[in-house]
Write a protein that holds these residues in place. Structure first.
Motif, PDB file in Angstrom:
ATOM      1  N   ARG A 153      43.615  36.060  93.890  1.00  0.00           N
ATOM      2  CA  ARG A 153      42.911  36.649  95.048  1.00  0.00           C
ATOM      3  C   ARG A 153      41.411  36.331  95.078  1.00  0.00           C
ATOM      4  N   PHE A 154      41.012  35.325  94.346  1.00  0.00           N
ATOM      5  CA  PHE A 154      39.617  34.878  94.386  1.00  0.00           C
ATOM      6  C   PHE A 154      39.211  34.552  95.832  1.00  0.00           C
ATOM      7  N   ILE A 155      40.177  34.018  96.596  1.00  0.00           N
ATOM      8  CA  ILE A 155      39.945  33.692  98.021  1.00  0.00           C
ATOM      9  C   ILE A 155      39.472  34.945  98.765  1.00  0.00           C
ATOM     10  N   CYS A 156      40.137  36.071  98.505  1.00  0.00           N
ATOM     11  CA  CYS A 156      39.794  37.319  99.219  1.00  0.00           C
ATOM     12  C   CYS A 156      38.333  37.694  98.975  1.00  0.00           C
ATOM     13  N   GLY A 157      37.890  37.528  97.775  1.00  0.00           N
ATOM     14  CA  GLY A 157      36.533  37.939  97.418  1.00  0.00           C
ATOM     15  C   GLY A 157      35.458  36.956  97.858  1.00  0.00           C
ATOM     16  N   TRP A 158      35.814  35.668  97.972  1.00  0.00           N
ATOM     17  CA  TRP A 158      34.782  34.659  98.175  1.00  0.00           C
ATOM     18  C   TRP A 158      34.926  33.845  99.462  1.00  0.00           C
TER      19      TRP A 158
ATOM     20  N   TYR B 192      48.742  36.633  97.957  1.00  0.00           N
ATOM     21  CA  TYR B 192      47.953  36.144  96.813  1.00  0.00           C
ATOM     22  C   TYR B 192      48.060  37.100  95.615  1.00  0.00           C
ATOM     23  N   GLY B 193      48.174  38.399  95.930  1.00  0.00           N
ATOM     24  CA  GLY B 193      48.269  39.398  94.866  1.00  0.00           C
ATOM     25  C   GLY B 193      49.477  39.187  93.964  1.00  0.00           C
ATOM     26  N   LEU B 194      50.534  38.587  94.538  1.00  0.00           N
ATOM     27  CA  LEU B 194      51.748  38.328  93.742  1.00  0.00           C
ATOM     28  C   LEU B 194      51.472  37.340  92.602  1.00  0.00           C
ATOM     29  N   PHE B 195      50.400  36.549  92.756  1.00  0.00           N
ATOM     30  CA  PHE B 195      50.120  35.500  91.766  1.00  0.00           C
ATOM     31  C   PHE B 195      49.022  35.881  90.764  1.00  0.00           C
ATOM     32  N   GLN B 196      48.478  37.067  90.916  1.00  0.00           N
ATOM     33  CA  GLN B 196      47.331  37.443  90.079  1.00  0.00           C
ATOM     34  C   GLN B 196      47.620  37.302  88.578  1.00  0.00           C
ATOM     35  N   LYS B 197      48.803  37.750  88.188  1.00  0.00           N
ATOM     36  CA  LYS B 197      49.110  37.779  86.751  1.00  0.00           C
ATOM     37  C   LYS B 197      49.501  36.415  86.194  1.00  0.00           C
ATOM     38  N   VAL B 198      49.830  35.474  87.093  1.00  0.00           N
ATOM     39  CA  VAL B 198      50.230  34.147  86.603  1.00  0.00           C
ATOM     40  C   VAL B 198      49.214  33.063  86.958  1.00  0.00           C
ATOM     41  N   SER B 199      48.149  33.445  87.663  1.00  0.00           N
ATOM     42  CA  SER B 199      47.222  32.398  88.121  1.00  0.00           C
ATOM     43  C   SER B 199      46.533  31.715  86.940  1.00  0.00           C
ATOM     44  N   LEU B 200      46.103  30.490  87.192  1.00  0.00           N
ATOM     45  CA  LEU B 200      45.456  29.692  86.147  1.00  0.00           C
ATOM     46  C   LEU B 200      44.153  30.373  85.695  1.00  0.00           C
ATOM     47  N   ILE B 201      43.357  30.793  86.680  1.00  0.00           N
ATOM     48  CA  ILE B 201      42.120  31.506  86.348  1.00  0.00           C
ATOM     49  C   ILE B 201      42.435  32.992  86.238  1.00  0.00           C
TER      50      ILE B 201
ATOM     51  N   CYS C 234      33.858  48.876  90.243  1.00  0.00           N
ATOM     52  CA  CYS C 234      34.873  48.226  91.094  1.00  0.00           C
ATOM     53  C   CYS C 234      35.106  49.002  92.384  1.00  0.00           C
ATOM     54  N   LYS C 235      34.808  48.349  93.511  1.00  0.00           N
ATOM     55  CA  LYS C 235      34.993  49.006  94.806  1.00  0.00           C
ATOM     56  C   LYS C 235      36.428  48.867  95.305  1.00  0.00           C
ATOM     57  N   MET C 236      37.219  48.034  94.642  1.00  0.00           N
ATOM     58  CA  MET C 236      38.628  47.925  95.030  1.00  0.00           C
ATOM     59  C   MET C 236      39.477  48.930  94.240  1.00  0.00           C
ATOM     60  N   ASN C 237      38.824  49.801  93.495  1.00  0.00           N
ATOM     61  CA  ASN C 237      39.478  50.849  92.702  1.00  0.00           C
ATOM     62  C   ASN C 237      40.441  50.302  91.649  1.00  0.00           C
ATOM     63  N   VAL C 238      40.035  49.234  91.021  1.00  0.00           N
ATOM     64  CA  VAL C 238      40.825  48.661  89.919  1.00  0.00           C
ATOM     65  C   VAL C 238      40.199  49.139  88.618  1.00  0.00           C
TER      66      VAL C 238
ATOM     67  N   THR D  66      43.684  46.932  83.371  1.00  0.00           N
ATOM     68  CA  THR D  66      44.502  45.925  84.068  1.00  0.00           C
ATOM     69  C   THR D  66      43.583  44.879  84.695  1.00  0.00           C
ATOM     70  N   PRO D  67      43.077  43.957  83.884  1.00  0.00           N
ATOM     71  CA  PRO D  67      42.092  42.989  84.389  1.00  0.00           C
ATOM     72  C   PRO D  67      42.649  42.067  85.473  1.00  0.00           C
ATOM     73  N   ASN D  68      43.971  41.858  85.467  1.00  0.00           N
ATOM     74  CA  ASN D  68      44.553  40.982  86.486  1.00  0.00           C
ATOM     75  C   ASN D  68      45.411  41.769  87.470  1.00  0.00           C
ATOM     76  N   ASP D  69      44.920  42.928  87.822  1.00  0.00           N
ATOM     77  CA  ASP D  69      45.585  43.788  88.795  1.00  0.00           C
ATOM     78  C   ASP D  69      45.711  43.039  90.138  1.00  0.00           C
ATOM     79  N   SER D  70      46.828  43.280  90.825  1.00  0.00           N
ATOM     80  CA  SER D  70      47.033  42.563  92.107  1.00  0.00           C
ATOM     81  C   SER D  70      46.036  42.998  93.178  1.00  0.00           C
ATOM     82  N   GLU D  71      45.293  44.065  92.934  1.00  0.00           N
ATOM     83  CA  GLU D  71      44.299  44.526  93.918  1.00  0.00           C
ATOM     84  C   GLU D  71      42.917  43.909  93.686  1.00  0.00           C
ATOM     85  N   CYS D  72      42.734  43.287  92.536  1.00  0.00           N
ATOM     86  CA  CYS D  72      41.416  42.718  92.208  1.00  0.00           C
ATOM     87  C   CYS D  72      41.133  41.506  93.093  1.00  0.00           C
TER      88      CYS D  72
END
Lengths: 48, 312
Positions: free
Chosen positions: B100-105, B227-236, B255-259, B264-270
């Motif tokens: 979800r880097f796309i969402c943030g940037w 994109y959140g479905l891939f958070q735990k398997v993403s390369l970064i 964290c403003k996304m409440n993570v 859970t550093p690779n939470d699907s909400e991050c």
């Protein structure tokens, strides 16, 4: 603490995603995307 | 002094992100001719074969690329009865690399919500239980409004509909509908209940964004859900150095996304905005390729089972 997904799983999934994308291109889905995108989408803007 | 330095670094990082978001928004909506008054002309060149990675209506007068969610629904509706492989594969590649880097940037609508949140008013925190339930809404929207209905529904004339774009998406109203209606009198004459409905949704979304941080991204956005479905398997991935972390909770409060980044550093909400990385006083959080090293306790436990000569 849950164990993290190993990197090799990610590396195995990337070519699968690429193959899926290529399959879509082969099926002609790019042309469908282009045909939709070059005309104003009346539904998207709330007119259709 | 150290705290001051850290605050400056965090502000600089937030500024950089805003600049990237705004720059990307301008770059992908740079078709100037589309903004000229008169007959509506949108960009019709080959770049529209490609989808932008974030939410961006392809009917925006300046849009140079296609909207991935709109494209997916168009493929389902197409004469070839597409399966959406092109867009699903494309989004999966992005998700597998950066999550979800796309969402943030790289999402213009995300930036707009963030700017609205900057309006100085008391801010709301949705209580944990409803917040948790509402977060599933975007997955339901992805499944029903983006996949199932556009794929299976056909009118009596055999035409499908982009259900999400037509009935929910406030991005199309903001980036496409409003500018086109303002620029063209013929379109103003064609306004009906659908436009009023979508305009109401946009007003609700914009108003909510003043009090809640990125409510559309948290509860509605099907692209963020995908994109959140891939958070735990993403390369970064985000990593927590358990040996440095002192459980101070600064990352959670940042964290403003409440993570909870340290749990859970690779939470699907991050959305990987890196605010927690910059805020951590112990430098325990990082974003790197692949999973982090095993925590010390697990490493010790694993080594205890090995013969002496084979221990690392």
């Amino acid at each position: 603490m849950k164990r993290e997904v190993p990197l090799k799983v990610t590396i195995a999934l990337i070519p699968l995603a690429m193959a899926l994308c290529a399959f879509g291109i082969y099926r002609g889905e790019v042309a469908v995307v282009l045909a939709k995108a070059i005309n104003i989408c009346m539904e998207c803007i709330g007119l259709g | 002094m150290d705290k001051q330095k850290q605050k400056t670094a965090a502000l600089r990082s937030a500024g950089l992100r805003k600049a990237v978001q705004a720059g990307w928004g301008i770059l992908t909506n740079a078709y100037i001719n589309g903004f000229l008054p008169g007959d509506p002309v949108i960009y019709q060149g080959p770049l529209k074969q490609l989808c932008v990675p974030g939410m961006n209506c392809y009917s925006c007068p300046g849009a140079l690329g296609s909207c991935p969610i709109g494209s997916m629904q168009a493929i389902f509706d197409g004469r070839t009865r597409g399966i959406g492989a092109y867009v699903i594969g494309y989004l999966a590649i992005i998700g597998l690399f950066i999550g979800r880097f796309i969402c943030g940037w790289f999402c213009l609508f995300g930036l707009i919500q963030e700017l609205l949140y900057k309006i100085p008013t008391p801010k709301l925190t949705v209580p944990e239980k409803p917040d948790k339930i509402l977060r599933y809404l975007k997955y339901l929207i992805l499944l029903v409004m983006v996949f199932l209905l556009p794929f299976y529904y056909r009118s009596q004339y055999g035409a499908g509909e982009p259900f999400f774009c037509k009935y929910i998406c406030p991005v199309g109203t903001l980036e496409g509908g409003i500018p086109l209606v303002l620029l063209n009198s013929m379109m103003r004459g064609a306004l009906g209940w659908l436009f009023r409905w979508k305009f109401l949704l946009l007003i609700l979304c914009a108003s909510a964004s003043i009090f809640i941080y990125r409510p559309f991204c948290k509860y509605i956005c099907p692209l963020g859900a995908f994109y959140g479905l891939f958070q735990k398997v993403s390369l970064i991935r985000m990593r927590v150095d358990r040996e440095k972390c002192v459980d101070c909770g600064i990352c959670v409060r940042t964290c403003k996304m409440n993570v909870d980044p340290h749990k859970t550093p690779n939470d699907s909400e991050c959305i990987r905005c890196r605010a927690c990385i910059k805020a951590c006083p112990m430098h325990a959080l990082t974003m790197k390729i692949g999973p982090g090293p095993e925590p010390l306790q697990e490493r010790v436990a694993a080594q205890a089972d090995q013969p002496l000569g084979e221990r690392r």
